[in-house]
Design a protein around this motif. Structure first.
Motif, PDB file in Angstrom:
ATOM      1  N   GLU A   1       8.940   7.753  -9.284  1.00  0.00           N
ATOM      2  CA  GLU A   1       9.306   8.444  -8.043  1.00  0.00           C
ATOM      3  C   GLU A   1      10.724   8.094  -7.572  1.00  0.00           C
ATOM      4  O   GLU A   1      10.939   7.619  -6.454  1.00  0.00           O
ATOM      5  N   PRO A   2      11.720   8.358  -8.424  1.00  0.00           N
ATOM      6  CA  PRO A   2      13.094   8.035  -8.036  1.00  0.00           C
ATOM      7  C   PRO A   2      13.537   8.671  -6.728  1.00  0.00           C
ATOM      8  O   PRO A   2      14.266   8.039  -5.951  1.00  0.00           O
ATOM      9  N   GLU A   3      13.135   9.909  -6.455  1.00  0.00           N
ATOM     10  CA  GLU A   3      13.580  10.574  -5.233  1.00  0.00           C
ATOM     11  C   GLU A   3      13.084   9.845  -3.984  1.00  0.00           C
ATOM     12  O   GLU A   3      13.800   9.746  -2.984  1.00  0.00           O
ATOM     13  N   LYS A   4      11.872   9.342  -4.033  1.00  0.00           N
ATOM     14  CA  LYS A   4      11.344   8.570  -2.911  1.00  0.00           C
ATOM     15  C   LYS A   4      12.087   7.246  -2.779  1.00  0.00           C
ATOM     16  O   LYS A   4      12.480   6.840  -1.681  1.00  0.00           O
ATOM     17  N   LEU A   5      12.301   6.581  -3.894  1.00  0.00           N
ATOM     18  CA  LEU A   5      12.913   5.254  -3.863  1.00  0.00           C
ATOM     19  C   LEU A   5      14.385   5.302  -3.487  1.00  0.00           C
ATOM     20  O   LEU A   5      14.894   4.379  -2.840  1.00  0.00           O
TER      21      LEU A   5
ATOM     22  N   THR B   1       0.821  -1.216   0.000  1.00  0.00           N
ATOM     23  CA  THR B   1       0.000   0.000   0.000  1.00  0.00           C
ATOM     24  C   THR B   1       0.853   1.264   0.000  1.00  0.00           C
ATOM     25  O   THR B   1       0.385   2.331  -0.383  1.00  0.00           O
ATOM     26  N   GLN B   2       2.117   1.147   0.437  1.00  0.00           N
ATOM     27  CA  GLN B   2       3.017   2.299   0.444  1.00  0.00           C
ATOM     28  C   GLN B   2       3.808   2.433  -0.855  1.00  0.00           C
ATOM     29  O   GLN B   2       4.644   3.318  -0.976  1.00  0.00           O
ATOM     30  N   GLY B   3       3.549   1.522  -1.812  1.00  0.00           N
ATOM     31  CA  GLY B   3       4.204   1.621  -3.105  1.00  0.00           C
ATOM     32  C   GLY B   3       5.259   0.558  -3.322  1.00  0.00           C
ATOM     33  O   GLY B   3       5.306  -0.455  -2.616  1.00  0.00           O
ATOM     34  N   PRO B   4       6.140   0.755  -4.317  1.00  0.00           N
ATOM     35  CA  PRO B   4       7.189  -0.226  -4.605  1.00  0.00           C
ATOM     36  C   PRO B   4       8.118  -0.419  -3.412  1.00  0.00           C
ATOM     37  O   PRO B   4       8.261   0.469  -2.552  1.00  0.00           O
ATOM     38  N   PHE B   5       8.768  -1.570  -3.376  1.00  0.00           N
ATOM     39  CA  PHE B   5       9.681  -1.919  -2.293  1.00  0.00           C
ATOM     40  C   PHE B   5      11.027  -2.282  -2.907  1.00  0.00           C
ATOM     41  O   PHE B   5      11.109  -3.129  -3.795  1.00  0.00           O
ATOM     42  N   ILE B   6      12.082  -1.610  -2.442  1.00  0.00           N
ATOM     43  CA  ILE B   6      13.416  -1.774  -3.005  1.00  0.00           C
ATOM     44  C   ILE B   6      14.286  -2.594  -2.056  1.00  0.00           C
ATOM     45  O   ILE B   6      14.355  -2.300  -0.858  1.00  0.00           O
ATOM     46  N   VAL B   7      14.961  -3.607  -2.598  1.00  0.00           N
ATOM     47  CA  VAL B   7      15.909  -4.418  -1.842  1.00  0.00           C
ATOM     48  C   VAL B   7      17.295  -4.253  -2.473  1.00  0.00           C
ATOM     49  O   VAL B   7      17.442  -4.449  -3.685  1.00  0.00           O
ATOM     50  N   PRO B   8      18.317  -3.882  -1.698  1.00  0.00           N
ATOM     51  CA  PRO B   8      19.661  -3.813  -2.270  1.00  0.00           C
ATOM     52  C   PRO B   8      20.110  -5.178  -2.779  1.00  0.00           C
ATOM     53  O   PRO B   8      19.731  -6.212  -2.212  1.00  0.00           O
ATOM     54  N   THR B   9      20.923  -5.182  -3.818  1.00  0.00           N
ATOM     55  CA  THR B   9      21.494  -6.425  -4.327  1.00  0.00           C
ATOM     56  C   THR B   9      22.981  -6.426  -3.983  1.00  0.00           C
ATOM     57  O   THR B   9      23.765  -5.743  -4.630  1.00  0.00           O
ATOM     58  N   THR B  10      23.339  -7.213  -2.984  1.00  0.00           N
ATOM     59  CA  THR B  10      24.701  -7.200  -2.447  1.00  0.00           C
ATOM     60  C   THR B  10      25.447  -8.482  -2.796  1.00  0.00           C
ATOM     61  O   THR B  10      26.232  -8.996  -2.001  1.00  0.00           O
ATOM     62  N   THR B  11      25.193  -8.986  -3.984  1.00  0.00           N
ATOM     63  CA  THR B  11      25.787 -10.253  -4.409  1.00  0.00           C
ATOM     64  C   THR B  11      27.310 -10.143  -4.471  1.00  0.00           C
ATOM     65  O   THR B  11      27.852  -9.051  -4.664  1.00  0.00           O
ATOM     66  N   PRO B  12      28.002 -11.282  -4.336  1.00  0.00           N
ATOM     67  CA  PRO B  12      29.466 -11.257  -4.390  1.00  0.00           C
ATOM     68  C   PRO B  12      29.936 -10.735  -5.754  1.00  0.00           C
ATOM     69  O   PRO B  12      29.236 -10.919  -6.752  1.00  0.00           O
ATOM     70  N   ILE B  13      31.113 -10.091  -5.840  1.00  0.00           N
ATOM     71  CA  ILE B  13      32.108 -10.048  -4.783  1.00  0.00           C
ATOM     72  C   ILE B  13      32.594  -8.619  -4.519  1.00  0.00           C
ATOM     73  O   ILE B  13      33.560  -8.416  -3.787  1.00  0.00           O
ATOM     74  N   GLN B  14      31.966  -7.623  -5.133  1.00  0.00           N
ATOM     75  CA  GLN B  14      32.536  -6.272  -5.126  1.00  0.00           C
ATOM     76  C   GLN B  14      31.679  -5.246  -4.401  1.00  0.00           C
ATOM     77  O   GLN B  14      31.745  -4.056  -4.692  1.00  0.00           O
ATOM     78  N   LEU B  15      30.881  -5.684  -3.432  1.00  0.00           N
ATOM     79  CA  LEU B  15      30.043  -4.753  -2.680  1.00  0.00           C
ATOM     80  C   LEU B  15      30.898  -3.663  -2.038  1.00  0.00           C
ATOM     81  O   LEU B  15      31.892  -3.947  -1.382  1.00  0.00           O
ATOM     82  N   ASP B  16      30.490  -2.404  -2.242  1.00  0.00           N
ATOM     83  CA  ASP B  16      31.179  -1.256  -1.662  1.00  0.00           C
ATOM     84  C   ASP B  16      30.119  -0.224  -1.275  1.00  0.00           C
ATOM     85  O   ASP B  16      29.746   0.631  -2.085  1.00  0.00           O
TER      86      ASP B  16
END
Length: 322
Positions: free
Chosen positions: A236-240, A192-207
């Motif tokens: 709504e990039p600014e929100k996301l 109900t609050q809109g899209p939900f973003i999950v970071p993608t922290t897959t190996p091996i170069q997370l910074d």
């Protein structure tokens, strides 16, 4: 091979489901302008027949495709690049300078993925990785621009998820093609609050620090739309971007809380914490998907995220040890 599944967006942008793992997990994009075209991301080699079928349905000759532009060389984004290029006689491949050598000679990509998945599973998931002739590869440093028809695409160096990652800004649509830099946002996770973003922290170069700087830079372009590989157009990039920043910070907090865990136990503890985090956040976002279905949907992503976070922790420890 399923029939092509596409979503048509404004400004002659077509989202093509690459059917990696399941429907609705990964996409690539076809952009058109004045009788010419470009692909952004490719899916795997198994996806290429669908991409060619979309061209045929649209009446676009393979010779009219000018560019193939993987955002980075992870195989769900670029595994099909060689196979696709072999069928597009006039296309050039545009890639981050750090990624070019891996598509010219994919032997290291093949060896790494085969070690993880085994030969049989690798073939099933990714098909064949075909080398791309060096003379057909354009290395795209930060600020590189490519043109087709009346369209100009700006390639930006965007580390954070991977050091060899580019995002592509399309002035015509004011849209950003973000690969994994804006995480993933499956429609099933919206609430109900809109899209939900999950970071993608897959190996091996997370910074994470580089990632925050990348997000600042992307927002300076004032994009109106985001085109995610995982999955589709979001507004709504600014929100996301605020949501993504917060979630990335929470991922690093989860990582640091597990720093004292020994060996394999640390990765397992991180994954359990990510599962708990996901369910809490989905509830807060007004998502009504059952908990078991949410965890099933995100099982592969959370496993990869936990692996990447654990690698990041190990790298920090090595740096601290001198």
């Amino acid at each position: 091979m399923p029939n092509p599944r596409t979503l048509e967006y404004a400004q002659q942008i077509t989202c093509i489901d690459t059917f990696y793992q399941r429907q609705g997990l990964a996409a690539c994009y076809l952009l058109e302008s004045e009788g010419e075209a470009a692909f952004i991301d490719t899916g795997t080699s198994n996806s290429v027949p669908q991409l060619m079928a979309v061209l045929e349905q649209k009446g676009i000759s393979p010779s009219q495709v000018r560019y193939v532009i993987p955002t980075h060389v992870h195989l769900d984004h670029a595994g099909g690049a060689g196979s696709l290029m072999s069928q597009l006689p006039n296309a050039s491949l545009v890639i981050h300078p750090y990624g070019a050598k891996h598509l010219i000679d994919p032997s290291k990509l093949i060896a790494g993925a085969t070690a993880v998945y085994g030969e049989e599973a690798f073939e099933k998931q990714f098909g064949q990785l075909i080398p791309i002739p060096e003379e057909r590869v354009i290395q795209a440093p930060d600020g590189f621009r490519c043109h087709f028809g009346n369209r100009e695409l700006l390639c930006l160096d965007t580390p954070g998820h991977a050091r060899h990652h580019i995002c592509i800004f399309d002035e015509q649509s004011r849209g950003l093609f973000t690969g994994d830099t804006f995480g993933l946002s499956y429609p099933e996770l919206s609430g109900t609050q809109g899209p939900f973003i999950v970071p993608t922290t897959t190996p091996i170069q997370l910074d994470p620090d580089a990632w925050y700087e990348t997000l600042d830079r992307l927002m300076e372009l004032k994009p109106e739309k985001l085109y995610l590989t995982h999955f589709g157009e979001v507004s709504e990039p600014e929100k996301l971007v605020g949501q993504l920043r917060q979630h990335l910070q929470e991922f690093t907090t989860i990582a640091l809380a597990a720093v004292e865990e020994p060996g394999e136990q640390r990765k397992s503890e991180i994954e359990r914490a990510l599962q708990k985090w996901l369910l809490q956040k989905l509830e807060q976002n007004g998502n009504t998907l059952a908990a078991d279905k949410s965890l099933e949907l995100m099982a592969m992503d959370l496993d990869l995220d936990a692996q990447g976070i654990e690698v990041w922790l190990a790298r920090r420890e090595e740096a601290a040890a001198g």
